[in-house]
Design a protein around this motif. Structure first.
Motif, mmCIF file in Angstrom:
data_model
loop_
_atom_site.group_PDB
_atom_site.id
_atom_site.type_symbol
_atom_site.label_atom_id
_atom_site.label_comp_id
_atom_site.label_asym_id
_atom_site.label_seq_id
_atom_site.Cartn_x
_atom_site.Cartn_y
_atom_site.Cartn_z
ATOM 1 N N PRO A 58 -0.809 13.466 -6.246
ATOM 2 C CA PRO A 58 -0.160 12.372 -6.982
ATOM 3 C C PRO A 58 0.638 11.443 -6.069
ATOM 4 O O PRO A 58 0.857 10.280 -6.390
ATOM 5 C CB PRO A 58 0.764 13.117 -7.969
ATOM 6 N N GLU A 59 1.042 11.972 -4.886
ATOM 7 C CA GLU A 59 1.829 11.171 -3.940
ATOM 8 C C GLU A 59 1.082 9.901 -3.543
ATOM 9 O O GLU A 59 1.684 8.876 -3.225
ATOM 10 C CB GLU A 59 2.122 11.969 -2.648
ATOM 11 N N LEU A 60 -0.256 9.966 -3.559
ATOM 12 C CA LEU A 60 -1.037 8.817 -3.103
ATOM 13 C C LEU A 60 -0.857 7.613 -4.025
ATOM 14 O O LEU A 60 -0.914 6.468 -3.575
ATOM 15 C CB LEU A 60 -2.526 9.183 -2.990
ATOM 16 N N PHE A 61 -0.631 7.876 -5.291
ATOM 17 C CA PHE A 61 -0.394 6.781 -6.237
ATOM 18 C C PHE A 61 0.887 6.050 -5.840
ATOM 19 O O PHE A 61 0.947 4.819 -5.813
ATOM 20 C CB PHE A 61 -0.295 7.326 -7.665
ATOM 21 N N ASP A 62 1.917 6.821 -5.487
ATOM 22 C CA ASP A 62 3.205 6.218 -5.116
ATOM 23 C C ASP A 62 3.144 5.535 -3.753
ATOM 24 O O ASP A 62 3.862 4.581 -3.495
ATOM 25 C CB ASP A 62 4.307 7.287 -5.097
ATOM 26 N N LEU A 63 2.281 6.068 -2.883
ATOM 27 C CA LEU A 63 2.184 5.476 -1.537
ATOM 28 C C LEU A 63 1.490 4.111 -1.564
ATOM 29 O O LEU A 63 1.671 3.288 -0.667
ATOM 30 C CB LEU A 63 1.376 6.396 -0.610
ATOM 31 N N LEU A 64 0.705 3.881 -2.598
ATOM 32 C CA LEU A 64 -0.073 2.639 -2.676
ATOM 33 C C LEU A 64 0.831 1.514 -3.184
ATOM 34 O O LEU A 64 1.273 1.543 -4.331
ATOM 35 C CB LEU A 64 -1.224 2.865 -3.665
ATOM 36 N N PRO A 65 1.144 0.516 -2.350
ATOM 37 C CA PRO A 65 2.067 -0.531 -2.804
ATOM 38 C C PRO A 65 1.502 -1.314 -3.992
ATOM 39 O O PRO A 65 0.293 -1.502 -4.099
ATOM 40 C CB PRO A 65 2.199 -1.441 -1.573
#
Ligand code: HXC
Length: 516
Positions: A269-276
């Motif tokens: 799920p971290e990847l969603f937050d990492l994507l600006p």
């Protein structure tokens, strides 16, 4: 001489041989902050695994008093041993003997190790610490180098070859490392150049120090000749053990599969937050890599060169993969000359050694500019297309955001050779960015509008909605599936395992002609 005397004599000679150029010279080596050839081999290999070859070889030439400077081993220690239980062949030049310079017999020792490495399909490691061609031996030395270069070339693509530069590596000596797959250097210790500062000053008048000319930072950041840079010899040799553990012994084997304790069903799920939220904002693709692949498994290659692309090895459920990712933090991830060279060479290594390639795509295109055009971006960029198209290893692409134009083809086109293409819902696939596209195809309409800027923004949005969303490409089958960021690791592992046994043939030929 009776039996006991013969054994005593052998022991004496053996002790003498192990001392290389003698205690004084070994001391001088240590005072320079350098390890000796044998200390380096000890650090690199599993303990007690070293089998030395031809330790009593000695110089045959006699000119310039060479017969009075005869040392057993002739300035190089060669043999085989194990790295994490797996066989390797290697040599380490011994600077304490005639500056590690390469003469006829020194070259013979190296050639013997190279021959056995190739015959047995076993990785080859060369530790260079040498003043180059042994000047007193003239043509014998040049002949020796030629033999080594040829053996390096014949082994290229058959066994992985590594060069560790731990001292000077001057003149023609540089070409053997340059032919091998990876060059490792250490700050303040390694120096590599065709001609040193004195010759440069004499020929061109330029003044420069040894380190600035050919030190580790120079080759890792500027010339792109080297692939890894370390603070100490110890760090360097320990890293090399790890790198070797990721790779197959030769081109007929698959890379070893490691134990993996990172769950295969781990969501990301971290990847969603990492994507600006703003598609123009950069992010560090290494944060993505850290989430997707097995924990702490990423080994970046050429981290300081051609930085709009990130390449390196990682593990996915224990399997070695080669990562080819765009780095939006540098030049907005545009592919330019250096990053194209870096990526193409890495892809070819992976293909030669049966390592699947995973591309992480967020790329606006090839970098525009006069310097790039005149520097040959056409030729350099073509290397990536060529390398992907000729490769037969499994290839998975994940389109994160942008995938435009020629760089779409290089990074994610099924027609070029990617076997499985995934995209996030945020993917934008098009010939070019929406802004540029709208400015071209709606030029007249924008100009004629009452409020041209408003019209322009409207058209950009219209273009994005109609052309750029991933469902268009997915509807045509050019994207296989659209996935959520949190499922990235799971989908990557499933995709890789699905195609890992893929076989693909190429037409028989002598060799291709990659645009160099
Ligand atoms: C014979 C050499 C040598 C060489 C060093 N030595 N290089 N002997 N042939 N190429 C000897 C020195 O004479 C010295 O011997 C001992 O090794 C240690 O060298 P030092 O100079 O005392 O060490 P240091 O101060 O650390 O300097 C290291 C060095 C320097 C920077 C490498 O030695 C140097 O510049 N060497 C020459 C480099 C070079 O030009 N090589 C040839 C390149 S042409 P004593 O007994 O005095 O202690 C080439 C063409 C090949 O390689 C082409 C093949 C394709």
């Amino acid at each position: 001489m009776n039996n006991q005397e013969a054994v005593d004599n052998y022991r004496k000679k053996r002790d003498q041989m192990l001392k290389g150029g003698g205690e004084e010279r070994v001391k001088a080596q240590h005072e320079k902050g350098k390890l000796t050839a044998r200390e380096r081999i000890d650090l690199l290999l599993d303990s007690d695994s070293f089998i030395e070859h031809q330790p009593y070889i000695a110089v045959r030439a006699t000119d310039f008093d060479l017969d009075k400077k005869k040392f057993m081993g002739d300035g190089v220690v060669s043999g085989s041993g194990k790295v994490e239980g797996r066989q390797v062949f290697l040599f380490a030049q011994d600077f304490s003997v005639l500056g590690g310079s390469l003469g006829e017999m020194h070259a013979e020792r190296i050639a013997e190790a190279q021959t056995l490495s190739l015959k047995t399909g076993t990785p080859f490691i060369q530790i260079n610490d040498s003043g180059g061609a042994r000047i007193q031996e003239g043509i014998l030395s040049l002949h020796g180098y030629a033999k080594i270069f040829k053996a390096n070339t014949l082994a290229s693509g058959v066994v992985p070859q590594f060069s560790v530069i731990l001292g000077p590596c001057a003149g023609g000596a540089v070409y053997s490392p340059a032919i091998t797959d990876f060059i490792l250097m250490v700050d303040g210790v390694s120096k590599m150049y065709i001609t040193g500062p004195d010759v440069i000053k004499a020929v061109t008048g330029e003044v420069i120090g040894h380190d600035e000319l050919g030190g580790a930072a120079t080759h890792c950041q500027k010339s792109g000749n080297a692939h890894f840079r370390f603070a100490t010899e110890q760090e360097c040799l320990i890293f090399l053990r790890k790198l070797i553990s990721y790779l197959p012994a030769n081109n007929r084997e698959m890379p070893p599969v490691a134990e993996n304790d990172d769950p295969v069903d781990r969501e990301t799920p971290e990847l969603f937050d990492l994507l600006p939220e703003d598609p123009r904002r950069p992010y560090d693709v290494r944060d993505f890599i850290a989430q997707i692949f097995d924990r702490d498994s990423f080994l970046e290659v050429q981290a300081e060169y051609g930085m709009s692309v990130v390449v390196g090895f990682a593990k996915l459920n224990g399997r070695t993969v080669g990562i080819f990712a765009n780095q939006t933090k540098f030049m907005a991830a545009a592919l330019e000359i250096n990053s194209s060279d870096k990526a193409a060479r890495f892809i070819r290594f992976c293909d030669a050694f049966n390592i699947p390639i995973i591309s992480l795509v967020d790329v606006p295109g090839f970098l525009p500019g006069i310097a790039q055009e005149h520097g040959g971006i056409i030729r350099h960029g073509a290397k990536i297309l060529y390398a992907i198209a000729e490769s037969t290893v499994p290839k998975v692409a994940l389109i994160i955001r942008k995938s435009y134009g020629g760089s779409f083809i290089a990074m994610s086109s099924k027609a070029l050779g990617y076997d499985r293409v995934l995209a996030y819902p945020t993917a934008e696939i098009a010939v070019m960015g929406a802004e540029g596209a709208a400015n071209i195809i709606f030029r007249r309409e924008i100009k004629a509008a009452e409020n041209p800027e408003e019209k322009r923004l409207e058209k950009i949005e219209e273009f994005k909605q109609t052309v750029m969303n991933p469902f268009i490409a997915a509807g045509l089958g050019y994207v296989d599936d659209i996935i959520e960021p949190r499922h990235t690791r799971i989908e990557m592992i499933r995709s890789l395992e699905m195609i890992v046994r893929k076989q693909e043939e190429r037409p028989a030929k002598k060799h291709g002609n990659i645009p160099l």
